[in-house]
Design a protein around this motif. Structure first.
Motif, mmCIF file in Angstrom:
data_model
loop_
_atom_site.group_PDB
_atom_site.id
_atom_site.type_symbol
_atom_site.label_atom_id
_atom_site.label_comp_id
_atom_site.label_asym_id
_atom_site.label_seq_id
_atom_site.Cartn_x
_atom_site.Cartn_y
_atom_site.Cartn_z
ATOM 1 N N GLY A 179 -3.620 -2.263 -11.759
ATOM 2 C CA GLY A 179 -3.752 -1.459 -13.076
ATOM 3 C C GLY A 179 -2.879 0.097 -12.395
ATOM 4 O O GLY A 179 -3.135 1.262 -13.306
ATOM 5 N N GLU A 180 -1.756 -0.037 -12.236
ATOM 6 C CA GLU A 180 -1.011 1.403 -11.442
ATOM 7 C C GLU A 180 0.571 0.516 -12.066
ATOM 8 O O GLU A 180 0.922 -0.634 -12.018
ATOM 9 C CB GLU A 180 -1.100 1.022 -9.545
ATOM 10 N N PRO A 181 1.091 2.100 -11.412
ATOM 11 C CA PRO A 181 2.726 1.869 -11.702
ATOM 12 C C PRO A 181 3.446 1.326 -10.655
ATOM 13 O O PRO A 181 2.530 1.291 -9.742
ATOM 14 C CB PRO A 181 2.769 3.017 -11.483
ATOM 15 N N LEU A 182 4.158 0.642 -10.873
ATOM 16 C CA LEU A 182 5.386 -0.454 -9.772
ATOM 17 C C LEU A 182 5.671 1.035 -8.572
ATOM 18 O O LEU A 182 6.572 1.427 -9.074
ATOM 19 C CB LEU A 182 5.637 -1.399 -10.166
ATOM 20 N N ARG A 183 5.174 0.122 -7.806
ATOM 21 C CA ARG A 183 5.973 1.335 -6.243
ATOM 22 C C ARG A 183 6.860 0.866 -5.903
ATOM 23 O O ARG A 183 6.677 1.765 -5.116
ATOM 24 C CB ARG A 183 4.893 1.948 -5.856
ATOM 25 N N ALA A 184 6.313 -0.340 -5.013
ATOM 26 C CA ALA A 184 7.216 -1.028 -4.538
ATOM 27 C C ALA A 184 8.450 -2.468 -4.588
ATOM 28 O O ALA A 184 8.401 -2.588 -6.110
ATOM 29 C CB ALA A 184 5.923 -1.931 -3.903
ATOM 30 N N ALA A 185 9.465 -2.179 -4.154
ATOM 31 C CA ALA A 185 10.535 -3.150 -4.972
ATOM 32 C C ALA A 185 11.272 -4.099 -4.222
ATOM 33 O O ALA A 185 11.599 -3.435 -2.597
ATOM 34 C CB ALA A 185 11.597 -2.231 -5.800
ATOM 35 N N ALA A 186 12.063 -4.699 -3.934
ATOM 36 C CA ALA A 186 12.395 -5.760 -3.647
ATOM 37 C C ALA A 186 13.686 -6.111 -4.071
ATOM 38 O O ALA A 186 13.510 -6.992 -4.997
ATOM 39 C CB ALA A 186 11.535 -7.254 -2.869
ATOM 40 N N ALA A 199 4.830 -7.067 -7.760
ATOM 41 C CA ALA A 199 4.702 -6.102 -9.705
ATOM 42 C C ALA A 199 3.162 -7.107 -9.994
ATOM 43 O O ALA A 199 2.563 -6.342 -10.518
ATOM 44 C CB ALA A 199 5.397 -7.196 -10.560
ATOM 45 N N LYS A 200 2.890 -8.255 -9.706
ATOM 46 C CA LYS A 200 1.699 -8.501 -9.682
ATOM 47 C C LYS A 200 0.259 -7.826 -9.028
ATOM 48 O O LYS A 200 -0.364 -7.150 -9.610
ATOM 49 C CB LYS A 200 1.246 -10.278 -9.292
ATOM 50 N N ASP A 201 0.490 -7.048 -8.212
ATOM 51 C CA ASP A 201 0.021 -6.246 -7.049
ATOM 52 C C ASP A 201 -0.057 -5.299 -7.951
ATOM 53 O O ASP A 201 -1.353 -4.957 -8.200
ATOM 54 C CB ASP A 201 -0.283 -6.139 -6.282
ATOM 55 N N ALA A 202 1.069 -4.600 -8.558
ATOM 56 C CA ALA A 202 0.548 -3.310 -9.218
ATOM 57 C C ALA A 202 -0.426 -3.438 -10.622
ATOM 58 O O ALA A 202 -0.762 -3.021 -11.423
ATOM 59 C CB ALA A 202 2.037 -2.718 -9.449
ATOM 60 N N ARG A 203 0.011 -4.435 -11.575
ATOM 61 C CA ARG A 203 -0.519 -5.171 -13.001
ATOM 62 C C ARG A 203 -2.043 -5.341 -12.127
ATOM 63 O O ARG A 203 -2.903 -5.244 -13.729
ATOM 64 C CB ARG A 203 0.032 -6.355 -13.158
ATOM 65 N N ASP A 204 -2.193 -5.744 -10.837
ATOM 66 C CA ASP A 204 -3.758 -7.056 -11.190
ATOM 67 C C ASP A 204 -4.720 -4.990 -10.672
ATOM 68 O O ASP A 204 -5.880 -4.921 -11.399
ATOM 69 C CB ASP A 204 -3.852 -7.245 -9.777
ATOM 70 N N VAL A 210 9.122 -12.020 -2.965
ATOM 71 C CA VAL A 210 7.838 -11.058 -2.941
ATOM 72 C C VAL A 210 8.394 -9.719 -3.827
ATOM 73 O O VAL A 210 7.314 -9.035 -4.216
ATOM 74 C CB VAL A 210 9.325 -10.521 -1.448
ATOM 75 N N ALA A 211 9.283 -9.655 -4.862
ATOM 76 C CA ALA A 211 9.618 -8.592 -6.577
ATOM 77 C C ALA A 211 7.762 -9.088 -7.095
ATOM 78 O O ALA A 211 7.761 -7.718 -7.405
ATOM 79 C CB ALA A 211 10.629 -8.808 -6.240
ATOM 80 N N ALA A 254 0.665 -1.010 -0.097
ATOM 81 C CA ALA A 254 0.064 -0.968 -0.317
ATOM 82 C C ALA A 254 0.711 1.352 -0.059
ATOM 83 O O ALA A 254 0.241 2.945 -0.742
ATOM 84 C CB ALA A 254 -0.906 0.200 1.135
ATOM 85 N N SER A 255 2.316 1.088 0.372
ATOM 86 C CA SER A 255 3.095 2.009 0.760
ATOM 87 C C SER A 255 3.291 2.905 -0.981
ATOM 88 O O SER A 255 3.762 2.099 -2.581
ATOM 89 C CB SER A 255 4.142 1.412 0.993
ATOM 90 N N ALA A 256 3.360 3.963 -1.303
ATOM 91 C CA ALA A 256 3.400 5.077 -2.168
ATOM 92 C C ALA A 256 4.763 4.370 -2.565
ATOM 93 O O ALA A 256 5.391 4.536 -4.080
ATOM 94 C CB ALA A 256 3.442 6.661 -2.075
ATOM 95 N N ALA A 257 5.890 4.115 -2.020
ATOM 96 C CA ALA A 257 7.657 3.950 -2.041
ATOM 97 C C ALA A 257 7.687 2.757 -1.721
ATOM 98 O O ALA A 257 8.702 3.025 -0.870
ATOM 99 C CB ALA A 257 8.282 4.641 -2.842
#
Length: 218
Positions: free
Chosen positions: A167-174, A160-165, A155-156, A117-120
């Motif tokens: 329909g938003e840009p990827l904001r989290a990274a592992a 990525a899947k959560d962002a695709r589902d 986790v990564a 849920a975080s912005a980054a």
């Protein structure tokens, strides 16, 4: 950001470096005395055995209830036991090393919703070059580090899947940091972790980073 294993030698050094950089640090470890040192330095602290699933989920729930957002995780739970060739890889040594992987699983699951849920959000573990070149005398260690890398890559993929589902840009990274030996590189690891926020999530998600500066695709 939450530093898991903050009372280890590497955790104390990295936590202080992160605090000095201006980061808001939640330092988690098992030693109240060592955590007091980080509290004095400006960290919020919590005593917890991160290999204890119930304790980790209770900590995550308590922070949520208090409105504390965790937008980063630096995993420094670790240790070394090895030697004696393959026959010298004891069950006791393996179980000791396995605590690091168990802690990683617990913390990433407990804080997953908040990180997504975080912005980054940025999640990083410190792994070892032994994964790429395992030796018989360090087989237990390399196996646990390999499992930790696989979990972090999962986790990564989840980010990525959560962002695709959505329909938003990827904001989290592992990310996986690899070192030959952590001693002496703790501040460099802290700097590399902070630098992750200066990069696009898509550029660093699911990557393996040499803390000396080189980057390899995950």
């Amino acid at each position: 950001m939450l530093v898991a294993g903050a009372t280890s030698t590497s955790g104390l050094v990295a936590s202080r470096a992160l605090i000095a950089s201006g980061a808001g640090v939640i330092a988690v470890g098992r030693s109240p005395e060592k955590l007091e040192l980080l509290s004095t330095a400006g960290a919020r602290t919590a005593v917890a055995d991160l290999a204890d699933e119930a304790a980790v989920f209770a900590l995550a729930e308590r922070l949520r209830e208090e409105g504390v957002a965790v937008d980063g995780l630096l995993h420094l739970v670790g240790g070394w036991r090895g030697g004696g060739g393959l026959a010298g890889q004891t069950e006791a040594d393996y179980r000791f090393l396995e605590n690091s992987f168990t802690a990683l699983r617990n913390v990433t699951r407990a804080f997953d919703a908040g990180l997504r849920a975080s912005a980054a959000a940025r999640v990083a573990i410190v792994s070892s070059t032994a994964v790429a070149r395992p030796l018989a005398g360090g087989a237990n260690y390399a196996a646990v580090k390999a499992a930790s890398e696989a979990w972090t890559r999962a986790v990564a993929q989840g980010f990525a899947k959560d962002a695709r589902d959505r329909g938003e840009p990827l904001r989290a990274a592992a990310v996986v940091f690899r070192v030959k030996a952590l001693a002496g590189l703790e501040e460099r690891v802290a700097d590399a972790y902070i630098d992750l926020w200066g990069a696009e999530a898509g550029a660093v998600n699911d990557t393996i980073v040499d803390v000396t500066g080189s980057l390899a695709a995950g």
